[in-house]
Scaffold this motif. Structure first.
Motif, mmCIF file in Angstrom:
data_model
loop_
_atom_site.group_PDB
_atom_site.id
_atom_site.type_symbol
_atom_site.label_atom_id
_atom_site.label_comp_id
_atom_site.label_asym_id
_atom_site.label_seq_id
_atom_site.Cartn_x
_atom_site.Cartn_y
_atom_site.Cartn_z
ATOM 1 N N GLY A 78 0.742 -1.233 0.151
ATOM 2 C CA GLY A 78 0.077 -0.083 0.058
ATOM 3 C C GLY A 78 0.890 1.204 -0.021
ATOM 4 O O GLY A 78 1.895 0.946 -0.266
ATOM 5 N N ARG A 89 -3.888 5.475 5.089
ATOM 6 C CA ARG A 89 -3.295 4.191 4.227
ATOM 7 C C ARG A 89 -4.151 3.846 3.090
ATOM 8 O O ARG A 89 -5.618 3.801 3.480
ATOM 9 C CB ARG A 89 -2.927 3.296 4.913
ATOM 10 N N ASP A 91 -4.844 0.399 1.057
ATOM 11 C CA ASP A 91 -4.161 -0.863 1.216
ATOM 12 C C ASP A 91 -4.563 -1.635 -0.205
ATOM 13 O O ASP A 91 -5.457 -1.951 -0.488
ATOM 14 C CB ASP A 91 -5.003 -1.784 2.230
ATOM 15 N N PHE A 92 -3.446 -1.434 -0.927
ATOM 16 C CA PHE A 92 -3.673 -2.129 -2.500
ATOM 17 C C PHE A 92 -3.880 -3.555 -2.390
ATOM 18 O O PHE A 92 -4.665 -3.982 -3.178
ATOM 19 C CB PHE A 92 -2.184 -1.897 -3.093
ATOM 20 N N ALA A 385 -6.025 2.215 -6.045
ATOM 21 C CA ALA A 385 -5.299 1.043 -5.884
ATOM 22 C C ALA A 385 -4.981 0.203 -7.418
ATOM 23 O O ALA A 385 -4.058 -0.188 -7.658
ATOM 24 C CB ALA A 385 -5.827 0.133 -4.877
#
Ligand code: APR
Ligand code: PHB
Length: 394
Positions: A78, A89, A91-92, A385
């Motif tokens: 991420g 953040r 979060d990929f 993302a």
């Protein structure tokens, strides 16, 4: 290595595009020559971006040059986005099912050079006055000078992997090129410093003083950027001023974690979006930066080059294996479809995170609202993302 006078694919430029292409073609028995204006040492010392999409990692594996990348590359799941005094953040892995690999382009360049040399490849460094002829005919010709001797090489195809300032795009009649361009009214000042990164992941910071990015190359090497004015001079930025500015723009705990150290390298670079199409002109193909430039905010430049190389090398393999021309004929259209989506994403990230001189308080409030939306809506965060980890290569 003695210079050849005949090859299947003449490649101009030994950046990542040219070397990846030559390496992949060689693995499929296709002969090439690479002509590079600079020395090997110069090319290997250039510091560029360092975020690889999985598609790029896969291609480097396919090319047989991913061993060190797997040992030393840092897998990030991420990124952090800092704005309005808070850190958020994305979060990929959770949102889009994959991460990215942080590994400097400089290292990829070294790995590719080593592999090509081990393979006995024909790479001509410091090739002067490279020119290309007859690429609309069946037997294109490349002329150049090496160690004071005029040489020529005839080939079936020419791959223009010679970057934004290269000779290949410049050799195409302007009437046959569609140019689309946007130049941004600011620059990035980049600094490499031997200091541990302040976070496990990259931090992209929006701030009223301008954008900042804390990136890295290894657990002991940090790569930092701050947005500067368009006409900024490097001499106005001693290391201390950069550290002070970075601290202001990152703010909070992140700023407190910074451990200053002397810079190893500093550079000021303009930000540009650029596309020149089509990417095929007869037997000439434009690849990577020769055809398109993105601002570095989305970390897409090298990944776009890799996607072009993948399409082109497969097209050439099919052609030499069976005479199948589908890949060659569809190269430009397929490459550009992906290029434009990466252009959109890079433009969007740039517009979202930078301070524009012409922005009113209204524009700034819209930026903050969008940042709030992107970091609080799952749908919006997923869009960021999936673009950041990379859209499918084809
Ligand atoms: N003759 C021979 N070589 C040339 C000429 C010329 N006339 N003009 C340019 N070159 C060489 C440059 O010296 C450079 O080594 O072509 C190479 C082009 O490499 P890059 O600019 O790295 O472009 P590319 O290989 O497409 O890589 C794309 O890498 O450069 C980054 O930001 C870029 O991340 C992107 C990716
Ligand atoms: C870098 O590490 O150089 C880097 C990382 C991410 C970007 C741009 C540059 O978006």
């Amino acid at each position: 290595m003695s210079a050849k006078e005949r090859t299947q694919v003449g490649i101009i430029g030994a950046g990542p595009s040219g070397l990846m292409l030559s390496q992949l073609l060689a693995r499929h028995g296709i002969d090439s020559i690479v002509l590079e204006r600079q020395s090997r040492a110069y090319v290997e010392a250039r510091i560029r971006a360092g975020v690889l999409e999985q598609g790029t990692v896969d291609l480097l594996e396919e090319a047989g040059v991913a061993d060190r990348l797997h040992r030393e590359g840092l897998v990030h799941d991420g990124i952090e986005i800092s704005f309005a005094g808070g850190m958020h953040r994305i979060d990929f892995r959770e949102l889009a099912g994959a991460g990215v690999t942080v590994y400097g382009q400089t290292e990829i360049q070294k790995d590719l050079n080593d592999a090509r040399v081990a393979d006995g490849a024909c790479i001509v460094w410091e090739a002067e006055d490279v020119s290309i002829e007859n690429f609309h005919g069946a037997q294109p010709l490349i002329r150049y000078r090496s160690e004071g001797v005029e040489r020529k090489v005839s080939c079936d195809f020419i791959a223009g992997c010679d970057g934004f300032h290269g000779v290949c795009r410049a050799s195409i009649s302007p009437a046959n090129l569609d140019i689309h361009e946007r130049v941004y009214p600011f620059t990035w000042l980049g600094m490499l410093a031997e200091t541990p990164p302040i976070s496990e992941e990259l931090i992209y910071a929006h701030h009223e003083r301008g954008f900042a990015l804390f990136s890295m190359r290894s657990p002991t090497l940090s790569r930092l950027y701050i947005q500067c004015d368009a006409d900024e001079k490097l001499e106005n930025w001693p290391d201390q001023r950069i550290w002070d500015e970075l601290r202001l723009r990152l703010g909070g705990e992140a700023a407190e974690r910074i451990q200053e150290s002397p810079s190893i390298e500093k550079v000021v670079a303009p930000l540009r979006s650029f596309v020149a199409g089509p990417m095929r002109h007869g037997q000439l193909f434009l690849v990577g930066d020769a055809a398109h430039i993105v601002p570095p905010t989305g970390a897409k430049g090298l990944n776009l080059a890799a996607a072009d190389v993948r399409l082109l090398y497969r097209a050439l393999v099919d052609f030499y294996a069976s005479g199948d021309k589908f890949g060659i004929e569809s190269y430009s259209e397929r490459a550009l479809r992906r290029v434009w989506k990466a252009q959109r994403f890079s433009w969007w990230m740039t517009t979202l995170l930078h301070r524009f001189p012409e922005h009113s308080s209204y524009d700034q409030s819209i930026q903050l609202a969008e940042l709030d939306y992107v970091t609080s809506s799952k749908a919006a965060a997923t869009s960021l993302a999936e673009n950041y980890i990379g859209l499918p290569f084809d």
